[in-house]
Design a protein around this motif. Sequence first.
Motif, mmCIF file in Angstrom:
data_model
loop_
_atom_site.group_PDB
_atom_site.id
_atom_site.type_symbol
_atom_site.label_atom_id
_atom_site.label_comp_id
_atom_site.label_asym_id
_atom_site.label_seq_id
_atom_site.Cartn_x
_atom_site.Cartn_y
_atom_site.Cartn_z
ATOM 1 N N HIS A 29 95.372 8.041 0.401
ATOM 2 C CA HIS A 29 95.308 8.616 1.535
ATOM 3 C C HIS A 29 94.206 9.647 1.860
ATOM 4 O O HIS A 29 94.550 10.685 0.981
ATOM 5 N N TRP A 32 95.281 13.594 1.947
ATOM 6 C CA TRP A 32 95.522 14.441 0.603
ATOM 7 C C TRP A 32 94.218 15.221 0.208
ATOM 8 O O TRP A 32 94.363 16.291 -0.226
ATOM 9 N N TYR A 97 102.343 16.025 7.429
ATOM 10 C CA TYR A 97 102.882 14.979 8.091
ATOM 11 C C TYR A 97 101.959 13.706 8.382
ATOM 12 O O TYR A 97 102.909 12.547 8.387
ATOM 13 N N ILE A 99 99.906 12.304 6.729
ATOM 14 C CA ILE A 99 99.969 11.343 5.700
ATOM 15 C C ILE A 99 100.744 10.365 5.653
ATOM 16 O O ILE A 99 100.600 9.207 5.118
ATOM 17 N N TYR A 100 101.837 10.661 5.856
ATOM 18 C CA TYR A 100 103.226 9.695 6.062
ATOM 19 C C TYR A 100 103.239 8.872 7.458
ATOM 20 O O TYR A 100 103.823 8.043 7.482
ATOM 21 N N TYR A 101 102.756 9.549 8.378
ATOM 22 C CA TYR A 101 102.735 9.007 9.795
ATOM 23 C C TYR A 101 101.746 7.930 10.045
ATOM 24 O O TYR A 101 101.738 6.964 10.614
ATOM 25 N N ASP A 103 98.993 5.048 8.729
ATOM 26 C CA ASP A 103 99.062 4.037 7.759
ATOM 27 C C ASP A 103 97.679 3.861 7.359
ATOM 28 O O ASP A 103 96.590 3.781 8.452
ATOM 29 N N HIS A 364 108.324 6.411 15.302
ATOM 30 C CA HIS A 364 107.767 5.439 14.156
ATOM 31 C C HIS A 364 109.088 4.661 13.722
ATOM 32 O O HIS A 364 108.694 3.488 13.204
ATOM 33 N N GLU A 365 110.093 5.295 13.776
ATOM 34 C CA GLU A 365 111.408 4.278 13.172
ATOM 35 C C GLU A 365 112.284 3.483 14.103
ATOM 36 O O GLU A 365 112.785 2.787 13.559
ATOM 37 N N PRO A 472 111.043 8.514 5.998
ATOM 38 C CA PRO A 472 110.704 8.946 4.567
ATOM 39 C C PRO A 472 110.866 10.255 4.164
ATOM 40 O O PRO A 472 110.470 11.111 5.140
ATOM 41 N N GLY A 474 108.835 12.212 2.781
ATOM 42 C CA GLY A 474 107.632 13.036 2.893
ATOM 43 C C GLY A 474 107.544 13.297 4.436
ATOM 44 O O GLY A 474 106.529 14.449 4.737
ATOM 45 N N MET A 475 107.578 12.314 5.463
ATOM 46 C CA MET A 475 107.382 12.605 6.730
ATOM 47 C C MET A 475 108.467 13.731 7.279
ATOM 48 O O MET A 475 108.356 14.453 8.474
#
Length: 801
Positions: A29, A32, A97, A99-101, A103, A364-365, A472, A474-475
Amino acid sequence: MTLLHWAILSPFLFAVLIPFLYKAFRPIHTGWFVLLLPVALFSYFIQFMPITRDGKVIKETAEWMPSFGIDFIAYIDGLGLLFALLITGIGSLVVLYSIYYLDKKKEQLHNFYVYLMMFMGAMLGVVLSDNLIVLYMFWEFTSISSFLLIGYWYHRERSRYGALKSMLITVFGGLSMLGGFILLYLMGGTFSIRELIAQSDQLMTSALFVPALILVLLGAFTKSAQFPFHIWLPDAMEAPTPVSAYLHSATMVKAGIYLVARMSPVFAETSLWLWLVGGFGIFTLFWGSFNAVRQTDLKGILAFSTVSQLGLIMSLLGVGAAALHYTHLDDNIYMVATLAAVFHLINHATFKGSLFMVVGIIDHETGTRDIRKLGGLMSFMPITFTVAVIGAFSMAGLPPFNGFLSKEMFFTGMVRVLEMDIFSLDTIGILFPVLAWVGSVFTFIYSMILVFKTFTGEHQPEKLEKKPHEAPFGMLISPIILASLVIVFGFFPNILSERIIAPAVAAITPSLVEEGHAIETHITFWHGFTPELFMTLGVILFGILLYQLLPKWRKIYSWIPERLTLNSMYDGGLVRGERAAFSFTRGYMTGFIRSYLVYIFSFFIVILLFSLWFKGAFTINTEELAPIGVYEIAIALLLVISSVTILFAKSRLTSIIALGAAGYTVSLFFVLFRAPDLALTQLVIETVSVALFLLCFYHLPKLSRHEERMKFKLENALISIGVGIVVTLFAISSYSTKLFDSISSYYIENVYEEAGGKNMVNVILVDFRGFDTLFEICVLAIASLGIYSMIKLRLTRRKEG
């Protein structure tokens, strides 16, 4: 340039590398790699904290255009450091944030992070620049990069609409602000903010002072979404949630706050500054909180809550300006407003950043942000619920969170308005505490809606696109960190007092802080049974009551007709403007080149003749004329003959040859007048032009003998004769009248010494007029790209056909 300059510019430089990193390391990603920069910058800027705490500043200068008074002056004091830490600190959490949000397989991450780094660099440039023109340059970079970020999902109509709306409003404000900066320069003779602050007493006596003040505030109000310019911010929520969390909690919308704080020492000693900043701020607080309650989209609630909170901070800065009407800090009770503004600025970044991330997690969820479809999520998302409670309760001003402390200080500042014996604040100033309290009641209500309508009540799985579950880990890291700061700064607020808040306040009120003295910033929970405490209790009681009765009184929002809303007026203005522009354009765009030439040449005649008359510039001076030789006469006759031939020739080939002859004849003049460079350029251009004309006209049908000749038109003849006369008059006048000293002597003296060249024409084009040449090359490059694109598009369509 110094390390500080490179730190400001590093996000721009890193943005160039991001596309290459994206292509080279697709399995990883891109975020990072990007995360390393804001973390490094935050670590770098935090080292300046001991310096600013001791009242010292860092100033580094890189010369840019010193002859115009424009240099890249990087300046770090308490205020600039506070914003730099917010920009890089919140920026680090937002990148983590994202990075996980986002895709990595579905999103164009290289574009996203390029725009984000551009924005980060622009914001650092705004808050760390001492030169107004450099500040303005970075200011407009924030508008451009935020436009790209808001419109990141450009395939969505609402994203494009929101991006355009934010661009139009903030750029309008930016241009107004630039006008104010220019007026400040005309008054003070400098673009340096430090030097203008030192001249504040003299600036107030100028007739340009009030226009400059209003223009600067237009820039601040549009950027920080103050009423009536706040309408762009809710539509900007179409951006990805990491963008919303970054732009609308800690950076872009805080740029206007920064500008008001930075320019307060220049303007604050006039009553107009206090009333405009404080008045618009307190009304924006009320209007934003009032409209937040009617929203059904979680991001919509946060958007209007941001408008409201920005109004709160702005009103505090306006009221705090009263402190500058006193000569010392002792018993200066109005300093509390400025202290509250700085403290709430920090608190808002923490609780609002966490809430934006919470909303992003919910979207997101579950696949929706509509509170009418949500409910009962507490059991599915306990960690997210906990973070939401901390952030929302802090925003509502409830203990023991940091928002409670700054809200109490806000009430203190508003109550003390009634004690001011200046600018009639002891009478009509009652509006400040009243609107502050009413706005806080609505703030409490929308904070409760945000939490309880989402996480409690009946679960409605049939209305959700996804089965809800916790995000997750990470988020969750970034919102948990921000929520933890909300608690830490609530229980231990004096961690910030001496290190961050006091230096920032000192930068806003430099005339009150003597060398070696510090501002008292001790913050505590309990101050006794004060009016502020009773105001807070009233907010809670009325807030709970109105929240419970919400369905019964919510109908008041329908009382305002849609066509009278600011958004409707904005949309209608755009539509009417487009129609007017289309009608006007259709009136003069006939499609005939001869019509356009009539407009151009008519304007040419009128303006130039008016200039000659207005300046009294037309005179005939035959002294020191060079003798006219037989060669000049012969070439001039040849030029006249070739020009007349073009008009009356019956063959296209004859006309083209005559046109080429006229051009070559002009080049002979250049040879006689000892300008071989111009002669060579003219010969090349004429050769290419004649060849192109022959190539084009070869494919046209031949002229028919029976083709009807063009009719004589008197207006065309008059315009042609007029152009000829005006050009002749100007040629004679330019030799006979000198309104300015000739610049030729300057070039003669400096061409070799300054630029190291002996060919004067080349040196002028490349060095002295380098920007002109650069822009001409850019125009040619853009035209070439346009032609290439059209050719490629045509070839593509042929293949598809």
